[in-house]
Enzyme design. Structure first.
Site, PDB file in Angstrom:
ATOM      1  N   ASP A   1      -7.978   8.230   0.445  1.00  0.00           N
ATOM      2  CA  ASP A   1      -8.514   7.139   1.279  1.00  0.00           C
ATOM      3  C   ASP A   1      -8.348   7.434   2.767  1.00  0.00           C
ATOM      4  O   ASP A   1      -8.918   6.748   3.608  1.00  0.00           O
ATOM      5  CB  ASP A   1      -7.848   5.805   0.925  1.00  0.00           C
ATOM      6  N   GLY A  55     -13.742  -1.638  -6.643  1.00  0.00           N
ATOM      7  CA  GLY A  55     -15.066  -1.114  -6.267  1.00  0.00           C
ATOM      8  C   GLY A  55     -15.066  -0.223  -5.044  1.00  0.00           C
ATOM      9  O   GLY A  55     -16.125   0.059  -4.493  1.00  0.00           O
ATOM     10  N   GLY A  56     -13.880   0.221  -4.589  1.00  0.00           N
ATOM     11  CA  GLY A  56     -13.837   1.098  -3.417  1.00  0.00           C
ATOM     12  C   GLY A  56     -14.463   0.393  -2.216  1.00  0.00           C
ATOM     13  O   GLY A  56     -14.205  -0.780  -1.969  1.00  0.00           O
ATOM     14  N   THR A 110      -9.704   0.433  -9.638  1.00  0.00           N
ATOM     15  CA  THR A 110      -8.827  -0.545  -9.007  1.00  0.00           C
ATOM     16  C   THR A 110      -8.890  -1.779  -9.887  1.00  0.00           C
ATOM     17  O   THR A 110      -9.725  -1.866 -10.770  1.00  0.00           O
ATOM     18  CB  THR A 110      -9.331  -0.807  -7.584  1.00  0.00           C
ATOM     19  N   SER A 152      -7.747   0.911   3.533  1.00  0.00           N
ATOM     20  CA  SER A 152      -8.224   0.405   2.254  1.00  0.00           C
ATOM     21  C   SER A 152      -9.438  -0.498   2.458  1.00  0.00           C
ATOM     22  O   SER A 152      -9.739  -0.905   3.580  1.00  0.00           O
ATOM     23  CB  SER A 152      -7.095  -0.392   1.594  1.00  0.00           C
ATOM     24  N   SER A 153     -10.117  -0.810   1.350  1.00  0.00           N
ATOM     25  CA  SER A 153     -11.199  -1.804   1.381  1.00  0.00           C
ATOM     26  C   SER A 153     -10.837  -3.030   0.552  1.00  0.00           C
ATOM     27  O   SER A 153     -11.658  -3.941   0.404  1.00  0.00           O
ATOM     28  CB  SER A 153     -12.472  -1.202   0.791  1.00  0.00           C
ATOM     29  N   THR A 173      -4.171  -0.797  -7.126  1.00  0.00           N
ATOM     30  CA  THR A 173      -4.953   0.398  -7.446  1.00  0.00           C
ATOM     31  C   THR A 173      -4.123   1.670  -7.543  1.00  0.00           C
ATOM     32  O   THR A 173      -3.029   1.758  -6.981  1.00  0.00           O
ATOM     33  CB  THR A 173      -6.036   0.607  -6.365  1.00  0.00           C
ATOM     34  N   ASN A 182      -6.246   4.189  -6.864  1.00  0.00           N
ATOM     35  CA  ASN A 182      -7.441   4.733  -6.224  1.00  0.00           C
ATOM     36  C   ASN A 182      -8.432   5.133  -7.301  1.00  0.00           C
ATOM     37  O   ASN A 182      -9.116   4.299  -7.857  1.00  0.00           O
ATOM     38  CB  ASN A 182      -7.145   5.877  -5.248  1.00  0.00           C
ATOM     39  N   ARG A 199       0.840  -1.195   0.000  1.00  0.00           N
ATOM     40  CA  ARG A 199       0.000   0.000   0.000  1.00  0.00           C
ATOM     41  C   ARG A 199       0.885   1.259   0.000  1.00  0.00           C
ATOM     42  O   ARG A 199       1.946   1.280   0.645  1.00  0.00           O
ATOM     43  CB  ARG A 199      -0.838  -0.034   1.278  1.00  0.00           C
TER      44      ARG A 199
END
Ligand code: DON
Length: 569
Positions: free
Chosen positions: A422, A472-473, A380, A451-452, A398, A400, A107
């Site tokens: 984010d 998909g966030g 992403t 993050s998701s 990603t 983002n 990340r």
């Protein structure tokens, strides 16, 4: 958005295949795009047919799943520039044939000069554009270091061989699809505003399907990475190009930020649901914890008997989603900076307690945090890989937002992320995905934004069984949750489980978002009668999944919502 309603609540393959075809309307050009493939040995599913092909070639010449993942990641940076990247970051879940598991966190990190209020004006108002567009929105990229670390630990083919296919794709170019042409046209002026020199993504006339996209500067950058490994990106000439861009356009990333960047091996989050062992991403992604919470909250309900997409099933799942996301907003953030109470959040007694006020016939109102507007897009990307040795890899990566910050580093040809969005710019202020947060996810120097992303591998009977993930966030964990429930509870074939319609609740805003045509009319009116607010939305997620069939063969399924492609042998 107008919601088209189905007439019947009955689940039938006819309905499912009808829905699926509805999403396959944009004819991809000029590649063969396979949506469902079976093979005896190995499989790759990614967002682009050329990236899938690249991964498969690596597997065919004896590379393992990690080798293929590295090659796919670099290929996507060329052929899928809106999300594939070297200027962003991501997460990898690995499960080896010997049963070992690993989670790699690559990340992005906030630059050392970042501050908690950097996205607020002097009155404390959030300046959204600052965290979303342009160089100030960029975190220190993690992808190249992540791939380098993955290769050091698990790679079997030489590093250079894994980067070379991407170099060729960048230098020789490739023909873009209609979908890609539309996206590039839509972003033309944003690129022009954000870049100091004209990037390869911009041309005077409109892009059309079949045009060649050639990225010579990106080819040179990849050449440096092929030759010098992570140092070819984080130090020397490349670091100079990045910091020059920062100086020119007011960014914060310094040469020390770059050379100090390191990805982290973390303990994967492993838990059971029914007879499946689920291996998913721990903090700083909320994905694994949310998935565990949602599955834990529905585990004691006989959801299969309610019927697929029945009001009772959707209500139960949406209420579990609501409760999990309420925890996300308060408790979750980078574990190196914030003590995330993972144990308590995933404790089964706690999860049962969370459902104590669940009523089967009425919606529970979300406590009101002012919510932002949702944004749906394809920024992403996820890929799933299994190799002939029985290793499995699940990667979500990603920039983002679509094309990240839209800043292409001059002379280097790659796009910088806008991952700083984010973070929670201010307690209660929604990010791009309408997600709110507080102290746990406040900006701090060298911190990773929450993050998701939910790259996941499911093991059954001691062997990898399902490899899955999606963009998909904030809709990522709920999409993975639904695919999982579709196969494990409703017993659906993987294709149907992936291609069927999806819905999403994230506590705030207090709404169930649903894809066009996803839920039967009767389900919608029953949910409304329970007090749910439903709202149509653009396609949710782009799931790339691989499953082991009962006959032992692999089946790869690529989401029909995009140009995504599966292939195997
Ligand atoms: O890390 C996250 O959760 C987001 N930056 C992911 C963005 C994403 O999935 C966009 N795709 N639709």
């Amino acid at each position: 958005m107008k919601i088209r309603l189905f007439r019947s609540i009955a689940l039938s393959l006819v309905l499912l295949s009808g829905y699926w075809q509805g999403h396959a309307q944009i004819v991809p050009f000029p590649y063969e795009i396979k949506k469902e493939v079976t093979g005896d040995s190995a499989m790759v599913v990614s967002a682009h047919p050329l990236a899938t092909k690249t991964g498969l070639e690596i597997l065919r010449k004896g590379g393992n799943a990690v080798d293929a993942a590295i090659a796919v990641q670099f290929a996507l940076a060329v052929v899928y520039p809106q999300a594939g990247n070297i200027g962003g970051g991501g997460f990898m879940i690995y499960r080896g044939s010997d049963g070992t598991t690993a989670a790699l966190d690559f990340r992005e990190k906030a630059p050392a000069a970042a501050t908690e209020t950097m996205y607020q004006d002097s009155l404390g108002n959030v300046i959204q554009a600052k965290s979303r567009l342009g160089i100030f929105a960029a975190g220190v990229p993690g992808t190249v270091d992540g791939m380098w670390e993955a290769h050091k630990k698990y790679g079997s083919l030489p590093w250079g061989e894994l980067v070379t296919p991407a170099i060729e794709l960048a230098n020789k170019g490739f023909q873009i699809t209609e979908r890609e042409a539309k996206q590039l046209n839509a972003e033309r002026f944003t690129f022009v505003r954000q870049c100091s020199i004209m990037p390869a993504f911009v041309k005077m006339e409109d892009w059309v399907a079949g045009d060649w996209l050639i990225q010579k500067e990106l080819g040179m950058t990849l050449g440096r990475i092929a030759g010098y490994g992570r140092d070819g990106f984080y130090t020397g000439a490349m670091a100079g190009l990045i910091t020059n861009e920062m100086k020119k356009r007011g960014g914060l990333i310094s040469s020390a930020d770059l050379s100090n960047y390191h990805s982290v091996w973390r303990e994967p989050l492993i838990f059971r649901y029914k007879d499946a062992e689920i291996i998913s991403m721990p903090m700083p992604s909320s994905g694994g914890v949310l998935l565990r919470q949602m599955l834990g909250m529905i585990a004691s309900y006989p959801i299969a008997s309610y019927g697929f997409h029945s009001a009772a099933a959707v209500h139960l799942m949406a209420e579990a989603e609501r409760r999990a996301y309420a925890d996300r907003a308060v408790h979750m953030g980078d574990p190196d900076f914030w003590d995330v109470p993972v144990q308590q959040l995933t404790d089964s007694a706690y999860l049962a307690g969370r459902m104590a006020n669940f009523r089967p016939d009425s919606a529970t109102a979300s406590a009101g945090v002012q919510a932002g507007k949702f944004k749906e897009s394809d920024e992403t990307t996820h890929f799933s890989i299994v190799d002939a040795m029985g290793n499995a890899v699940s990667v979500t990566t990603t920039l983002n937002d679509s094309y990240g910050s839209r800043v292409v580093v001059a002379g280097a040809g790659f796009i910088l992320n806008n991952e700083m969005d984010d973070f929670s710019a201010k307690p209660g202020a929604p990010n791009l995905y309408g997600a709110v947060g507080g102290k746990a996810n406040a900006v701090a120097p060298m911190k990773r934004p929450l993050s998701s992303m939910t790259p996941t591998i499911v093991v059954r009977n001691g062997k990898p069984w399902l490899v899955v993930g999606t963009p998909g966030g904030t809709k990522i964990p709920t999409s993975v949750f639904q695919v999982m429930v579709n196969v494990l509870d409703f017993g659906m074939p993987l294709t149907d489980a992936v291609q069927t319609g999806r819905f999403h609740h994230q506590w705030s805003p207090d709404k169930i978002f649903m894809e066009d045509g996803a839920l039967p009319e009767d389900t919608i009116s029953r949910l409304q009668a329970m007090g749910h607010i439903l709202e149509g939305c653009d396609p949710i997620g782009r799931v790339e999944a691989i499953i082991r069939l009962e006959n032992g063969r692999w089946q790869g399924v690529a989401d029909s919502r995009g140009d995504d492609a599966a292939d195997g042998y």
